[in-house]
Enzyme design. Structure first.
Site, mmCIF file in Angstrom:
data_model
loop_
_atom_site.group_PDB
_atom_site.id
_atom_site.type_symbol
_atom_site.label_atom_id
_atom_site.label_comp_id
_atom_site.label_asym_id
_atom_site.label_seq_id
_atom_site.Cartn_x
_atom_site.Cartn_y
_atom_site.Cartn_z
ATOM 1 N N PRO A 155 0.788 -1.241 0.000
ATOM 2 C CA PRO A 155 0.000 0.000 0.000
ATOM 3 C C PRO A 155 0.821 1.291 0.000
ATOM 4 O O PRO A 155 0.517 2.205 -0.758
ATOM 5 C CB PRO A 155 -0.838 -0.112 1.288
ATOM 6 C CG PRO A 155 -0.876 -1.565 1.614
ATOM 7 C CD PRO A 155 0.418 -2.137 1.098
ATOM 8 N N THR B 187 3.024 2.140 -5.310
ATOM 9 C CA THR B 187 3.120 3.596 -5.500
ATOM 10 C C THR B 187 3.484 4.205 -4.145
ATOM 11 O O THR B 187 2.677 4.163 -3.208
ATOM 12 C CB THR B 187 1.774 4.182 -5.973
ATOM 13 O OG1 THR B 187 1.411 3.562 -7.200
ATOM 14 C CG2 THR B 187 1.886 5.686 -6.168
ATOM 15 N N LYS C 133 5.186 8.444 -11.916
ATOM 16 C CA LYS C 133 3.832 8.038 -11.501
ATOM 17 C C LYS C 133 3.116 9.178 -10.768
ATOM 18 O O LYS C 133 1.951 9.498 -11.031
ATOM 19 C CB LYS C 133 3.967 6.809 -10.600
ATOM 20 C CG LYS C 133 2.731 6.396 -9.837
ATOM 21 C CD LYS C 133 1.739 5.689 -10.716
ATOM 22 C CE LYS C 133 0.450 5.390 -9.946
ATOM 23 N NZ LYS C 133 -0.610 4.930 -10.806
ATOM 24 N N LYS D 236 -4.396 9.670 -2.180
ATOM 25 C CA LYS D 236 -3.071 9.211 -1.718
ATOM 26 C C LYS D 236 -1.979 9.738 -2.658
ATOM 27 O O LYS D 236 -0.964 10.281 -2.209
ATOM 28 C CB LYS D 236 -3.047 7.673 -1.701
ATOM 29 C CG LYS D 236 -1.683 7.088 -1.409
ATOM 30 C CD LYS D 236 -1.587 5.602 -1.742
ATOM 31 C CE LYS D 236 -0.139 5.226 -1.945
ATOM 32 N NZ LYS D 236 0.072 3.892 -2.443
HETATM 33 P P1 NAD Z 1 -4.454 -3.496 -1.599
HETATM 34 O O1 NAD Z 1 -4.657 -2.829 -0.289
HETATM 35 O O2 NAD Z 1 -5.593 -4.168 -2.279
HETATM 36 O O3 NAD Z 1 -3.278 -4.595 -1.453
HETATM 37 C C1 NAD Z 1 -2.141 -4.455 -0.659
HETATM 38 C C2 NAD Z 1 -1.863 -5.815 -0.043
HETATM 39 O O4 NAD Z 1 -0.633 -5.717 0.701
HETATM 40 C C3 NAD Z 1 -2.942 -6.255 0.935
HETATM 41 O O5 NAD Z 1 -3.434 -7.526 0.549
HETATM 42 C C4 NAD Z 1 -2.213 -6.295 2.289
HETATM 43 O O6 NAD Z 1 -2.672 -7.338 3.137
HETATM 44 C C5 NAD Z 1 -0.778 -6.528 1.861
HETATM 45 N N1 NAD Z 1 0.212 -6.112 2.842
HETATM 46 C C6 NAD Z 1 0.301 -4.959 3.525
HETATM 47 N N2 NAD Z 1 1.386 -4.943 4.317
HETATM 48 C C7 NAD Z 1 2.013 -6.132 4.130
HETATM 49 C C8 NAD Z 1 3.180 -6.727 4.677
HETATM 50 N N3 NAD Z 1 3.946 -6.106 5.574
HETATM 51 N N4 NAD Z 1 3.513 -7.982 4.248
HETATM 52 C C9 NAD Z 1 2.757 -8.631 3.365
HETATM 53 N N5 NAD Z 1 1.629 -8.109 2.808
HETATM 54 C C10 NAD Z 1 1.265 -6.889 3.190
HETATM 55 O O7 NAD Z 1 -3.804 -2.384 -2.556
HETATM 56 P P2 NAD Z 1 -3.755 -2.394 -4.155
HETATM 57 O O8 NAD Z 1 -4.979 -1.752 -4.704
HETATM 58 O O9 NAD Z 1 -3.361 -3.746 -4.620
HETATM 59 O O10 NAD Z 1 -2.550 -1.368 -4.396
HETATM 60 C C11 NAD Z 1 -1.184 -1.750 -4.197
HETATM 61 C C12 NAD Z 1 -0.313 -0.620 -4.677
HETATM 62 O O11 NAD Z 1 -0.578 -0.354 -6.057
HETATM 63 C C13 NAD Z 1 -0.546 0.706 -3.935
HETATM 64 O O12 NAD Z 1 0.685 1.330 -3.714
HETATM 65 C C14 NAD Z 1 -1.430 1.487 -4.900
HETATM 66 O O13 NAD Z 1 -1.283 2.890 -4.740
HETATM 67 C C15 NAD Z 1 -0.895 1.013 -6.234
HETATM 68 N N6 NAD Z 1 -1.843 1.120 -7.353
HETATM 69 C C16 NAD Z 1 -3.129 0.697 -7.211
HETATM 70 C C17 NAD Z 1 -4.016 0.817 -8.280
HETATM 71 C C18 NAD Z 1 -5.442 0.361 -8.153
HETATM 72 O O14 NAD Z 1 -6.236 0.661 -9.052
HETATM 73 N N7 NAD Z 1 -5.824 -0.389 -7.114
HETATM 74 C C19 NAD Z 1 -3.578 1.351 -9.505
HETATM 75 C C20 NAD Z 1 -2.244 1.727 -9.639
HETATM 76 C C21 NAD Z 1 -1.378 1.615 -8.554
#
Ligand code: NAD
Length: 300
Positions: free
Chosen positions: A65, A95, A170, A245
């Protein structure tokens, strides 16, 4: 085929890991949520008992995250940088802020580990389809090593410079996107007030100097672009809170570098209000009904 450790199997990470599996790689997954890991295992992946198992792979990909999670996984107790084998390739696709990305990359470089920051654009649908755009910061040899794996998960892979430059690209792109989405939404709100039909204004603006992605591919009013979230009650897509964010990362980066970004700062204030009004889980294009109603109109 490579043995890949994948940390962070959330909305984005899981479909990215599934595409690596489909390409024939051996994927070992770790997440705080058992449910997410189970989905990877159900598709033929392996569960990592802890980060120690991830540290035994040849390539590590993280999709977490925020910066603090990335710091913890790479630099914390049992962190990957101290524990992976020499020459393990590290790819962080989260990100996060540029400073954290550069700090982690510098620690990796001290151990001689090739590392790139490789955040993505394209959202969950792009992750599922394997059509993400990767913006990649890091040394040439690390980029060259990472590219074949990024190609499996994405359609475009752009080397944007040294460590942290993927995150920089980004953050700047998403600040621009927020500003353009607000601009398009304000223009539609005013056009309606002036008695213009949405479709007529779209026909003009989408082929005139107001044309941009927020208008032609992701139009914030229902109708002109059938695939846009506006036609599905603003279900994301890309949620307001995710955009917020990124705008906060842009604001912090602008403060740290003394860059003049008044529209970016204003966009962050507007999106904060939108989130506080309960639109945090809606698509970020819901700025249109919010602006239109707060201008004194109804949302139709
Ligand atoms: P999400 O919250 O769905 O997934 C993050 C995962 O990380 C969760 O399953 C959580 O349990 C896990 N996690 C957290 N801390 C951890 C740790 N210490 N060890 C192991 N696992 C851990 O988030 P997402 O939507 O998949 O986004 C992930 C990244 O991608 C973010 O930085 C976000 O800004 C970026 N992003 C997301 C999107 C989108 O549309 N969702 C688009 C572009 C970029």
């Amino acid at each position: 085929m490579a043995k890949i450790g994948f940390v962070g199997l959330g909305h984005m990470g899981l479909p990215m890991a599934l595409n690596l599996l489909k390409a024939g790689h051996d994927v070992i997954g770790h997440d705080l949520s058992e449910k997410q890991v189970d989905q990877l295992v159900g598709a033929g992946g392996t569960k990592a008992g802890s980060l120690d198992d991830i540290a035994k792979t040849e390539i590590v990909i993280t999709m977490l995250p925020a910066g603090r999670h990335v710091s913890e996984v790479y630099l914390g107790d049992n962190g990957l940088i101290a524990n992976v084998a020499p020459r393990t390739l590290l790819i962080d696709s989260s990100t996060i802020d540029v400073e954290t990305a550069r700090t982690v990359a510098a620690k990796a470089a001290e151990r001689g580990l090739p590392m790139v920051d490789a955040p993505v654009s394209g959202g969950v649908s792009g992750a599922e389809a394997g059509t993400l755009t990767f913006m990649v910061g890091g040394p040439d040899d690390a980029f060259d090593a990472a590219k074949p794996f990024l190609d499996v998960m994405g359609a475009k892979v752009i080397h944007t410079g040294g460590a942290g430059n993927g995150e920089a690209a980004k953050i700047c792109n998403n600040m621009l996107l927020a500003i353009s989405m607000i601009g398009v939404s304000e223009a539609f709100a005013l056009a309606r007030k002036l008695g213009l039909d949405d479709q007529k204004f779209f026909d003009v603006a989408s082929t005139s100097s107001g044309q941009c992605w927020s208008m032609t591919s992701y139009c914030p009013v229902p109708g002109p672009v059938p695939t846009s979230p506006a036609n599905k009650d603003y279900e994301p897509g890309f949620a307001t809170d995710m955009m917020l964010k990124d705008l906060r990362l842009a604001k912090d980066a602008a403060m740290a570098t003394k860059a003049n970004t008044p529209s970016g700062r204003l966009a962050e204030e507007i999106y904060t209000k939108l989130s506080n009004e309960g639109y945090g889980g809606k698509d970020f294009s819901s700025i249109f009904p919010y602006l239109f109603s707060s201008l004194g109109g109804s949302d139709r």
